[in-house]
Motif scaffolding. Structure first.
Motif, PDB file in Angstrom:
ATOM      1  N   ARG A   1     -34.595 -27.521   8.116  1.00  8.37           N
ATOM      2  CA  ARG A   1     -34.095 -27.015   6.851  1.00  8.37           C
ATOM      3  C   ARG A   1     -32.675 -26.464   7.020  1.00  8.37           C
ATOM      4  N   GLY A   2     -31.912 -26.514   5.943  1.00  7.45           N
ATOM      5  CA  GLY A   2     -30.518 -26.124   6.013  1.00  7.45           C
ATOM      6  C   GLY A   2     -30.301 -24.727   6.553  1.00  7.45           C
ATOM      7  N   TYR A   3     -31.080 -23.741   6.063  1.00 10.82           N
ATOM      8  CA  TYR A   3     -30.859 -22.369   6.518  1.00 10.82           C
ATOM      9  C   TYR A   3     -31.211 -22.202   7.994  1.00 10.82           C
ATOM     10  N   GLU A   4     -32.135 -23.031   8.491  1.00 13.36           N
ATOM     11  CA  GLU A   4     -32.457 -22.979   9.918  1.00 13.36           C
ATOM     12  C   GLU A   4     -31.305 -23.526  10.751  1.00 13.36           C
ATOM     13  N   ILE A   5     -30.650 -24.573  10.242  1.00 12.32           N
ATOM     14  CA  ILE A   5     -29.463 -25.105  10.924  1.00 12.32           C
ATOM     15  C   ILE A   5     -28.379 -24.031  10.959  1.00 12.32           C
ATOM     16  N   GLY A   6     -28.201 -23.332   9.845  1.00 15.26           N
ATOM     17  CA  GLY A   6     -27.226 -22.258   9.789  1.00 15.26           C
ATOM     18  C   GLY A   6     -27.497 -21.181  10.825  1.00 15.26           C
ATOM     19  N   GLN A   7     -28.758 -20.812  10.992  1.00  9.20           N
ATOM     20  CA  GLN A   7     -29.130 -19.799  11.982  1.00  9.20           C
ATOM     21  C   GLN A   7     -28.836 -20.286  13.400  1.00  9.20           C
ATOM     22  N   MET A   8     -29.118 -21.558  13.671  1.00  7.56           N
ATOM     23  CA  MET A   8     -28.853 -22.114  15.001  1.00  7.56           C
ATOM     24  C   MET A   8     -27.354 -22.127  15.298  1.00  7.56           C
ATOM     25  N   LEU A   9     -26.557 -22.525  14.311  1.00  7.38           N
ATOM     26  CA  LEU A   9     -25.108 -22.569  14.515  1.00  7.38           C
ATOM     27  C   LEU A   9     -24.547 -21.164  14.718  1.00  7.38           C
ATOM     28  N   LEU A  10     -25.061 -20.203  13.982  1.00  8.21           N
ATOM     29  CA  LEU A  10     -24.592 -18.827  14.131  1.00  8.21           C
ATOM     30  C   LEU A  10     -24.894 -18.299  15.528  1.00  8.21           C
TER      31      LEU A  10
ATOM     32  N   ALA B   1     -16.404 -20.213   7.213  1.00  9.84           N
ATOM     33  CA  ALA B   1     -17.509 -20.190   8.180  1.00  9.84           C
ATOM     34  C   ALA B   1     -18.721 -20.964   7.692  1.00  9.84           C
ATOM     35  N   GLY B   2     -18.475 -22.047   6.952  1.00  9.89           N
ATOM     36  CA  GLY B   2     -19.547 -22.978   6.618  1.00  9.89           C
ATOM     37  C   GLY B   2     -19.814 -23.888   7.808  1.00  9.89           C
ATOM     38  N   PRO B   3     -20.550 -24.982   7.602  1.00 14.63           N
ATOM     39  CA  PRO B   3     -20.863 -25.864   8.731  1.00 14.63           C
ATOM     40  C   PRO B   3     -19.619 -26.422   9.419  1.00 14.63           C
ATOM     41  N   ALA B   4     -18.571 -26.762   8.664  1.00  9.53           N
ATOM     42  CA  ALA B   4     -17.351 -27.303   9.274  1.00  9.53           C
ATOM     43  C   ALA B   4     -16.653 -26.245  10.120  1.00  9.53           C
ATOM     44  N   GLY B   5     -16.487 -25.050   9.576  1.00 10.24           N
ATOM     45  CA  GLY B   5     -15.816 -23.983  10.313  1.00 10.24           C
ATOM     46  C   GLY B   5     -16.584 -23.548  11.535  1.00 10.24           C
ATOM     47  N   LEU B   6     -17.901 -23.424  11.403  1.00  7.00           N
ATOM     48  CA  LEU B   6     -18.730 -23.057  12.559  1.00  7.00           C
ATOM     49  C   LEU B   6     -18.640 -24.118  13.645  1.00  7.00           C
ATOM     50  N   GLY B   7     -18.719 -25.393  13.238  1.00  8.72           N
ATOM     51  CA  GLY B   7     -18.635 -26.476  14.217  1.00  8.72           C
ATOM     52  C   GLY B   7     -17.329 -26.458  14.974  1.00  8.72           C
ATOM     53  N   ALA B   8     -16.208 -26.238  14.258  1.00  6.78           N
ATOM     54  CA  ALA B   8     -14.894 -26.198  14.904  1.00  6.78           C
ATOM     55  C   ALA B   8     -14.779 -25.008  15.845  1.00  6.78           C
ATOM     56  N   ALA B   9     -15.190 -23.836  15.370  1.00  2.00           N
ATOM     57  CA  ALA B   9     -15.072 -22.625  16.179  1.00  2.00           C
ATOM     58  C   ALA B   9     -15.909 -22.723  17.450  1.00  2.00           C
TER      59      ALA B   9
ATOM     60  N   ASN C   1     -17.164 -14.428   2.542  1.00  3.38           N
ATOM     61  CA  ASN C   1     -18.519 -14.061   2.137  1.00  3.38           C
ATOM     62  C   ASN C   1     -19.154 -13.073   3.104  1.00  3.38           C
ATOM     63  N   GLU C   2     -20.299 -12.531   2.694  1.00  6.52           N
ATOM     64  CA  GLU C   2     -20.949 -11.502   3.502  1.00  6.52           C
ATOM     65  C   GLU C   2     -21.794 -12.075   4.633  1.00  6.52           C
ATOM     66  N   ARG C   3     -21.998 -13.382   4.625  1.00  3.14           N
ATOM     67  CA  ARG C   3     -22.726 -14.025   5.719  1.00  3.14           C
ATOM     68  C   ARG C   3     -22.099 -15.391   6.011  1.00  3.14           C
ATOM     69  N   PRO C   4     -22.131 -15.803   7.278  1.00  8.61           N
ATOM     70  CA  PRO C   4     -21.607 -17.128   7.616  1.00  8.61           C
ATOM     71  C   PRO C   4     -22.636 -18.211   7.276  1.00  8.61           C
ATOM     72  N   GLY C   5     -22.214 -19.460   7.382  1.00  8.93           N
ATOM     73  CA  GLY C   5     -23.132 -20.576   7.148  1.00  8.93           C
ATOM     74  C   GLY C   5     -22.837 -21.358   5.903  1.00  8.93           C
ATOM     75  N   GLY C   6     -22.065 -20.763   4.973  1.00 11.11           N
ATOM     76  CA  GLY C   6     -21.710 -21.480   3.754  1.00 11.11           C
ATOM     77  C   GLY C   6     -22.924 -21.956   2.975  1.00 11.11           C
ATOM     78  N   GLN C   7     -22.906 -23.214   2.571  1.00  7.23           N
ATOM     79  CA  GLN C   7     -23.978 -23.773   1.747  1.00  7.23           C
ATOM     80  C   GLN C   7     -25.299 -23.908   2.497  1.00  7.23           C
ATOM     81  N   LEU C   8     -25.262 -23.895   3.825  1.00  7.58           N
ATOM     82  CA  LEU C   8     -26.493 -24.117   4.598  1.00  7.58           C
ATOM     83  C   LEU C   8     -27.569 -23.098   4.260  1.00  7.58           C
ATOM     84  N   PHE C   9     -27.180 -21.851   4.021  1.00  6.61           N
ATOM     85  CA  PHE C   9     -28.184 -20.819   3.795  1.00  6.61           C
ATOM     86  C   PHE C   9     -28.805 -20.892   2.405  1.00  6.61           C
ATOM     87  N   LYS C  10     -28.285 -21.765   1.549  1.00  8.58           N
ATOM     88  CA  LYS C  10     -28.914 -22.002   0.251  1.00  8.58           C
ATOM     89  C   LYS C  10     -29.808 -23.231   0.276  1.00  8.58           C
ATOM     90  N   GLN C  11     -29.746 -23.987   1.365  1.00  5.53           N
ATOM     91  CA  GLN C  11     -30.431 -25.276   1.420  1.00  5.53           C
ATOM     92  C   GLN C  11     -31.778 -25.127   2.115  1.00  5.53           C
TER      93      GLN C  11
END
Length: 381
Positions: free
Chosen positions: A60-69, A11-19, A35-45
């Motif tokens: 910012r990376g974590y903001e992108i992760g929130q939008m994708l989620l 459930a990183g950026p690739a998995g979220l994008g596909a789903a 992992n306990e949260r989706p987003g993969g590396q995005l939430f560290k960026q």
């Protein structure tokens, strides 16, 4: 046993994008991550992305992760976290376990977006407390708000090394040096300039000989290397540090692709062994796609677009949505990927990808020189 149109693993950026793309096309989609949260590396960026609007420039990376989620939830993607997949069978049955039980399901198609693992580096003292990967330091600092050390030595000047060094600097650590065995900074200059402006020494043709300390890291012995990467006698010196971060590359996590029967190939530019796939991310195993760092080490923006391309092609194969719309979105996704693979860094990755596509049966003007594995065989191509 429940059957989904697509089971997406990772459930990183690739998995979220596909789903997201499959679910938006009307497909039932299960997204699994260990992992306990989706987003993969995005939430560290925590840094802002650059590039085009389509690649979330200035966000910012974590903001992108929130939008994708949010987008995945609105598309009604079934997301299961803290869940580890341990089996994929020929009929595309997936077996996984969470904290309480194991379960199985079937995917009409499976998309593997399992990411990559950080490479290690062996040297005397490398097992001392205080030696860690750069990704581990980034996780500790950006997710859990704990500084891993006060005086940091960063080994490796790629994007991971220079970005994490700057983030640790922002968090209050002192970066004693960033060292690299090559004769040039291997990360993007836009990132390297930030640490240089902050006065961080960037030492090239330099590597670590050993870490020293009593019960934990207290420093390191560095030395210079020649143009064949051999140590130059008499060039050793000591540097004090309580933390040594290793940013020495990534390797695609191939395990699930391998047990799925996907043929793989070796390409050093893309990180080593990876599944053979087409430009629309289809593997040589029917109904199985790959995306993101599993399909070759690149960037988060590339991983997201590869995931979208894989999801769109899978949706077309499954007969979901409107064909003309999906084909147009697929073309746009491939164009974005081409734009990301331009310039001095991107062109090499584009050529490497073309070699992989050729192995998958797509025409390419570039010769393929690699090792193929799959089905118990190994051969030169």
């Amino acid at each position: 046993m429940k059957t989904y149109d697509a089971v997406v693993i990772g459930a990183g950026p690739a998995g979220l994008g596909a789903a997201i793309e499959i679910a938006k096309a009307g497909g039932t989609t299960l997204l699994i991550d260990e992992n306990e949260r989706p987003g993969g590396q995005l939430f560290k960026q925590i840094h802002k992305f650059f590039g085009s609007k389509e690649h979330y420039a200035g966000t910012r990376g974590y903001e992108i992760g929130q939008m994708l989620l949010r987008e995945a939830e609105e598309a009604r993607v079934d997301i299961r976290l803290n869940t580890r997949v341990w089996g994929i069978f020929p009929d595309r049955t997936v077996v996984a376990t969470d904290d309480n039980k194991s379960f199985s399901c079937r995917g009409r198609t499976i998309i593997l977006a399992t990411g990559a693992s950080e490479n290690a580096l062996s040297f005397p003292g490398s097992t001392l407390p205080g030696v860690m990967t750069a990704g581990a330091a980034q996780t500790v600092a950006n997710l859990y708000h704990v500084l891993p050390g006060k005086r940091i030595l960063m080994v490796g000047s790629g994007n991971v090394g220079v970005i994490v060094a700057y983030q640790l600097l922002q968090a209050g650590a002192r970066i004693e040096a960033v060292i690299d065995v090559t004769d040039q900074v291997t990360g993007y200059e836009v990132h390297a300039r930030k640490i240089k402006r902050a006065g961080v020494p960037v030492l090239l043709r330099t590597t670590i000989k050993e870490a020293w300390g009593n019960k934990e890291v207290e420093g390191a012995i560095l030395h210079r290397v020649d143009d064949r990467f051999k140590p130059i006698p008499g060039t050793e010196w000591r540097i004090q540090a309580d933390t040594i971060c290793l940013a020495v590359g990534l390797t695609p996590r191939l395990e699930l692709a391998a047990i799925s029967g996907c043929a793989s190939a070796y390409n050093p530019i893309l990180g080593g062994m990876l599944p053979i796939h087409t430009s629309t991310m289809q593997t040589l195993q029917e109904g199985i796609f790959v995306a993101g760092d599993l399909a070759g080490i690149e960037e988060a923006s590339t991983a997201l677009d590869e995931g979208r391309v894989a999801g769109l092609q899978a949706a077309l194969d499954l007969g979901l949505g409107e064909t003309d719309t999906l084909e147009d979105l697929l073309r746009q996704g491939q164009e974005r990927l081409t734009s990301l693979r331009q310039g001095p860094f991107g062109e090499q990755r584009q050529l490497a990808k073309e070699c992989i596509w050729q192995l998958a049966g797509q025409d390419s003007h570039k010769p393929a020189s690699t090792i193929i594995k799959g089905g118990g065989k190994e051969r030169e191509a």
